[in-house]
Design an enzyme around this catalytic site. Structure first.
Site, mmCIF file in Angstrom:
data_model
loop_
_atom_site.group_PDB
_atom_site.id
_atom_site.type_symbol
_atom_site.label_atom_id
_atom_site.label_comp_id
_atom_site.label_asym_id
_atom_site.label_seq_id
_atom_site.Cartn_x
_atom_site.Cartn_y
_atom_site.Cartn_z
ATOM 1 N N LYS A 166 0.977 -1.288 -0.524
ATOM 2 C CA LYS A 166 -0.315 -0.304 0.234
ATOM 3 C C LYS A 166 0.629 1.296 -0.175
ATOM 4 O O LYS A 166 1.502 1.347 0.679
ATOM 5 C CB LYS A 166 -0.915 -0.022 1.588
ATOM 6 C CG LYS A 166 -1.963 1.226 1.130
ATOM 7 C CD LYS A 166 -2.810 1.312 2.568
ATOM 8 C CE LYS A 166 -3.619 2.537 2.266
ATOM 9 N NZ LYS A 166 -3.142 3.903 2.403
ATOM 10 N N ASP B 247 1.660 5.048 0.282
ATOM 11 C CA ASP B 247 1.287 6.991 0.871
ATOM 12 C C ASP B 247 1.814 7.089 0.252
ATOM 13 O O ASP B 247 2.242 8.120 0.164
ATOM 14 C CB ASP B 247 1.871 6.331 2.297
ATOM 15 C CG ASP B 247 1.126 7.208 2.990
ATOM 16 O OD1 ASP B 247 -0.038 8.185 2.898
ATOM 17 O OD2 ASP B 247 1.611 7.662 4.437
ATOM 18 N N GLU C 64 3.115 1.184 5.379
ATOM 19 C CA GLU C 64 1.479 1.905 5.751
ATOM 20 C C GLU C 64 0.319 0.328 5.841
ATOM 21 O O GLU C 64 -0.379 0.398 6.766
ATOM 22 C CB GLU C 64 1.005 3.083 5.090
ATOM 23 C CG GLU C 64 -0.273 3.084 5.682
ATOM 24 C CD GLU C 64 -1.092 4.570 4.505
ATOM 25 O OE1 GLU C 64 -2.132 5.166 5.244
ATOM 26 O OE2 GLU C 64 -0.590 4.288 3.770
#
Length: 327
Positions: free
Chosen positions: A44, A46, A185
């Site tokens: 993921k 960011d 994250e």
């Protein structure tokens, strides 16, 4: 007399118009990774979600909200022209990596901002993870596996401003644990067999790493609601002193907020326990600690996305989160 068979002409596939804008597919937040071979997993990132539109003579970088930010991401746009296709739409995330290779939203904001920064726009990387349109063909109704098959040879192996967001071949739970241990994250899970649909979708899932620690409450900012708290002001230990690590403004009910304010009003401080000037703030003696969930630390040492989980009397200084001297 035999009939002469005439071949039927096969009509050529007409090019499909390129969409001027595609609302992105947005992942749904869940507590744990899904199981099954139909799911693909990625890091993921960011950063800023972007759609990079390439057309003959023009490249645009469009944000999730539909803004044209091509000038902010000039190097990404320049490199997109060199990918060898007349028209395409890349879906991905613009990020800046920290010194450990993790995407950091704070670094990205400074790199694209007007204020002087240690990070230059040249450090912004676009991780492409989907291909929505290619050379006259709208790919959105194709399954993810097919879109990724077409995307990979276009961007894989590149080390410049545009790179390929690799699939991680591992079980979701194992990958998630490793991602959190690395300070990422979180992770993204996507159904390989599904087409691309705009909006928040169940075929794309995000699983975020959450940290939970204890911080000294050094005061509060009042709420616009009479008698309640707007933000708790928090401190952590560093080298024997308390330092300010930001404010927390979510996680309590209105009743809890009023009770917290009464507790803090009963222990006023002659001066702040941390080096902080804040107009309208009330400072309290650091006798209470808050349990706080948060996503990460910002580059300037503040909690990112903190959420209040509880309060108790401080039993001793060792209860308060300790920041290492070199942090």
């Amino acid at each position: 007399m035999a009939k002469t068979l005439r071949k039927k002409s096969v009509p050529a596939t007409l090019p499909e118009p390129m969409p001027r804008r595609v609302d992105p597919c947005v992942a749904t937040l869940v507590d744990k990774p899904p199981k099954g071979s139909e799911w693909a997993f990625e890091v993921k990132w960011d950063g800023y979600r972007l759609a990079v539109h390439v057309e003959p003579g023009e490249v645009k970088a469009i944000t999730r909200s539909g803004y044209d930010w091509t000038k902010k991401f000039g190097l990404i746009a320049a490199e997109a022209r060199e990918l060898g296709h007349a028209s395409m739409i890349l879906d991905g995330e613009a990020v800046v990596l920290d010194d450990q290779g993790r995407s950091d939203f704070g670094l990205l904001q400074r790199a694209v901002g007007k204020k002087p920064s240690l990070h230059e726009p040249s450090e912004i990387i676009f991780y492409a993870f989907d291909l929505l349109y290619l050379d006259g063909q709208d790919l959105r109704m194709h399954p993810l596996s097919e879109r990724r098959r077409l995307l990979e040879p276009i961007v894989a192996g590149r080390t410049g401003a545009i790179r390929f967001s690799e699939e991680v071949h591992a079980e979701g739970a194992e990958f998630f644990q490793i991602a959190c241990e690395m300070g990422l994250e979180g992770i993204i899970a996507k159904r390989r067999d599904r087409p691309y649909h705009s909006g928040r979708r169940p075929e794309w899932l995000k699983i975020k790493c959450v940290r939970r620690d204890t911080f000294a409450i050094v005061g509060y900012e009042p709420s616009t609601v009479p008698g309640a708290i707007g933000r708790l002001l928090l401190g952590a230990n560093k080298g024997g002193d308390l330092v300010y690590v930001g404010g927390c403004g979510t996680g309590w009910s209105n009743q809890e907020s009023v009770a917290l304010r009464e507790l803090l009003n009963a222990i006023p401080a002659d001066k702040p326990a941390v080096a902080l000037k804040r107009k309208g703030a009330f400072f309290a003696r650091p006798l209470l600690v808050a349990d706080v969930e948060y996503r990460a630390w910002t580059q300037d040492g503040k909690l990112r996305h903190p959420s209040f989980k509880g309060v108790r009397e401080m039993a001793g200084p060792s209860e308060v989160y300790e920041i290492k001297r070199d942090a």
